[in-house]
Scaffold this motif. Structure first.
Motif, short mmCIF file in Angstrom:
data_model
loop_
_atom_site.label_atom_id
_atom_site.label_comp_id
_atom_site.label_asym_id
_atom_site.label_seq_id
_atom_site.Cartn_x
_atom_site.Cartn_y
_atom_site.Cartn_z
N ILE A 1 40.27 27.12 26.97
CA ILE A 1 38.54 27.40 27.66
C ILE A 1 37.66 27.58 26.82
CG2 ILE A 1 38.00 28.56 30.04
CD1 ILE A 1 40.27 28.90 30.51
N GLN A 2 35.96 26.92 27.09
CA GLN A 2 34.97 27.54 26.07
C GLN A 2 33.56 27.58 26.67
OE1 GLN A 2 35.51 27.93 22.48
NE2 GLN A 2 37.13 27.89 22.89
N SER A 3 33.50 26.95 28.16
CA SER A 3 32.68 27.34 29.30
C SER A 3 32.81 27.64 29.97
CB SER A 3 31.80 25.78 29.68
OG SER A 3 32.74 24.68 30.13
N ILE A 4 31.69 28.86 31.12
CA ILE A 4 31.85 29.17 31.97
C ILE A 4 32.08 28.66 33.13
CG2 ILE A 4 29.71 29.07 32.77
CD1 ILE A 4 31.81 32.16 32.79
N ASP A 5 32.11 27.03 33.53
CA ASP A 5 32.52 25.80 34.46
C ASP A 5 34.07 26.06 34.21
OD1 ASP A 5 30.27 25.77 35.31
OD2 ASP A 5 29.69 24.03 35.25
N GLN A 6 34.46 25.56 32.87
CA GLN A 6 35.94 26.16 32.65
C GLN A 6 36.40 27.22 32.82
OE1 GLN A 6 36.27 24.96 28.40
NE2 GLN A 6 36.29 22.50 28.49
N LEU A 7 36.44 28.20 32.60
CA LEU A 7 36.51 29.58 33.28
C LEU A 7 37.34 30.09 34.71
CD1 LEU A 7 38.23 32.22 32.17
CD2 LEU A 7 36.29 33.04 32.11
N ALA A 8 36.37 29.28 35.06
CA ALA A 8 35.98 29.29 37.06
C ALA A 8 37.63 28.55 37.49
CB ALA A 8 34.88 28.35 37.23
N GLY A 9 37.74 29.79 38.44
CA GLY A 9 39.37 29.43 39.26
C GLY A 9 40.28 29.49 38.40
N LYS A 10 40.33 30.43 36.91
CA LYS A 10 41.36 31.45 36.21
C LYS A 10 41.22 32.29 37.02
CE LYS A 10 42.23 27.22 34.41
NZ LYS A 10 40.51 25.65 34.80
N ARG A 11 42.53 33.19 35.98
CA ARG A 11 42.44 34.53 35.69
C ARG A 11 41.56 35.62 34.97
NH1 ARG A 11 47.73 35.13 33.65
NH2 ARG A 11 46.86 34.15 32.11
N VAL A 12 40.41 36.53 35.03
CA VAL A 12 39.47 37.08 35.14
C VAL A 12 39.68 38.88 35.50
CG1 VAL A 12 37.36 37.48 34.48
CG2 VAL A 12 37.68 35.43 35.12
N VAL A 13 39.82 39.58 34.04
CA VAL A 13 40.14 41.38 34.53
C VAL A 13 38.73 41.30 33.51
CG1 VAL A 13 42.44 40.64 34.39
CG2 VAL A 13 40.98 41.01 32.20
N SER A 14 38.85 42.76 34.72
CA SER A 14 37.14 43.27 34.05
C SER A 14 37.80 45.04 33.94
CB SER A 14 36.04 43.06 34.47
OG SER A 14 34.97 43.35 34.18
N SER A 15 36.66 45.71 34.17
CA SER A 15 37.01 47.11 34.49
C SER A 15 35.20 47.26 34.98
CB SER A 15 36.73 48.34 33.12
OG SER A 15 37.73 48.22 31.97
N TYR A 16 35.27 46.21 35.37
CA TYR A 16 33.60 46.15 35.46
C TYR A 16 34.03 45.03 37.63
CZ TYR A 16 31.20 48.58 32.36
OH TYR A 16 31.40 49.60 31.22
N THR A 17 34.50 45.18 38.02
CA THR A 17 35.11 43.91 38.80
C THR A 17 33.98 43.66 39.91
OG1 THR A 17 36.31 46.19 40.92
CG2 THR A 17 37.40 44.85 38.80
N THR A 18 32.97 44.60 40.64
CA THR A 18 32.10 44.34 41.62
C THR A 18 30.77 43.84 40.50
OG1 THR A 18 32.26 46.73 42.69
CG2 THR A 18 30.04 45.56 42.54
N LEU A 19 30.50 43.98 39.63
CA LEU A 19 29.47 43.00 38.88
C LEU A 19 30.28 41.49 38.74
CD1 LEU A 19 27.65 45.31 37.10
CD2 LEU A 19 26.83 44.20 38.30
N ALA A 20 31.18 41.75 38.39
CA ALA A 20 32.92 40.19 37.89
C ALA A 20 32.53 39.10 38.93
CB ALA A 20 33.88 40.51 36.44
N ARG A 21 32.98 40.39 39.96
CA ARG A 21 33.52 39.33 41.30
C ARG A 21 32.14 38.22 42.16
NH1 ARG A 21 37.26 43.64 43.46
NH2 ARG A 21 39.43 43.42 42.26
N ASP A 22 30.55 39.39 41.81
CA ASP A 22 29.57 39.07 42.57
C ASP A 22 29.54 38.13 41.55
OD1 ASP A 22 29.32 40.82 44.42
OD2 ASP A 22 28.02 42.81 43.36
N TYR A 23 29.67 37.93 40.27
CA TYR A 23 29.03 36.59 39.58
C TYR A 23 30.23 35.53 39.28
CZ TYR A 23 28.56 33.91 35.77
OH TYR A 23 28.30 33.11 34.50
N PHE A 24 31.02 35.83 40.01
CA PHE A 24 32.17 34.40 40.10
C PHE A 24 32.43 34.23 40.92
CE2 PHE A 24 33.97 35.90 35.77
CZ PHE A 24 34.06 34.24 35.34
N LYS A 25 32.10 34.68 41.82
CA LYS A 25 31.48 33.96 43.67
C LYS A 25 30.85 33.81 43.71
CE LYS A 25 30.56 35.37 48.48
NZ LYS A 25 30.68 36.88 49.03
N ARG A 26 29.67 33.49 42.77
CA ARG A 26 28.40 32.48 42.61
C ARG A 26 28.98 30.98 42.30
NH1 ARG A 26 25.49 37.59 42.15
NH2 ARG A 26 25.26 36.90 39.61
#
Length: 249
Positions: free
Chosen positions: A41-66
């Motif tokens: 995975i080398q682009s943000i589009d490739q990461l979409a739909g995969k597993r992501v972890v973070s300590s900042y889940t609110t910001l991360a979920r808002d970002y990946f929702k868009r």
């Protein structure tokens, strides 16, 4: 009043409850999406739909929702499903190596920790720094004068670390040129001197631009140019605290 990071305000969804009064000029970093440098995975589009972890889940979920909405990814647990963002505290950068995630979202300052973990950034969610905040809804009106005084003092200290005073002598006819080089925060201070046809100019300039500003002044015809450090100052205007955009060097 308090001091916190801009990311913390957005992560806790308290932006309506607090007002950002002043950027403090420290604690600057970026909330970035990071993936294994040698992974598939080398682009943000490739990461979409995969597993992501973070300590900042609110910001991360808002970002990946868009992102998911843009790519038409919906649902969970099947091909074409939305990105799964889960919480991980502590050493988030280890999650990919442990097989817990395909990518992470975390704060990055220099990036050395991420590089040591074999990660690199593919997208920046936001930039953030420390800010002075106050409650949007005033609960204790009697404390407002004290809050203004504290804010004024902090703003003055921040400005004194960011600016210096540049002073020089210049023929009066060259003022239109040099005042573009040193416009000051509001305007330069211009004083007559004993030498006919010459004036003394004093203006605040950003420390990071001092060398270039002095070179430009000398080329423009300024003499006796020197810099004075600021121990402290006050930077209010009649409209309240302000921070005008920096002048071009």
């Amino acid at each position: 009043m308090g001091i916190t990071g801009q990311d913390t305000i957005l992560e806790s969804r308290t932006q309506d409850a607090v007002t950002e009064v002043l950027k403090l000029g420290f604690g600057g970093c970026k909330l970035q999406v990071q993936v294994p440098e040698r992974g598939p995975i080398q682009s943000i589009d490739q990461l979409a739909g995969k597993r992501v972890v973070s300590s900042y889940t609110t910001l991360a979920r808002d970002y990946f929702k868009r992102l998911d909405e843009r790519l038409g990814l919906v649902g969970n647990g099947e091909e074409g499903s939305a990105t799964r963002v889960e919480y991980v505290g502590g050493s988030v950068e280890a999650a990919c190596a442990l097989g817990l995630a395909d990518g992470i979202v975390d704060l990055v300052e220099s990036g050395e920790t991420m590089r040591a973990a074999g990660l690199h950034a593919i997208e920046t969610v936001m930039t953030t720094e420390a800010v002075l905040i106050k409650s949007t809804n005033v609960k204790h009106p009697d404390l407002v004068p004290l809050i203004k005084k504290i804010t004024s003092r902090i703003a003055g200290f921040v400005a004194s670390n960011k600016y210096v005073i540049c002073q020089y002598n210049i023929p009066r006819e060259l003022l239109p040129i040099v005042t573009k080089i040193t416009p000051g925060r509001r305007a330069p201070t211009i004083s007559s001197i004993e030498d006919d046809g010459w004036v003394a100019v004093s203006a605040m300039v950003e420390k990071k631009n001092v060398a270039n500003v002095m070179d430009q002044l000398v080329e423009a015809g300024a003499e006796d140019t020197f810099i004075v450090a600021l121990q402290n100052c006050r930077v209010e205007t009649r409209l309240g605290l302000s921070e005008p955009p920096p002048a071009e060097a």
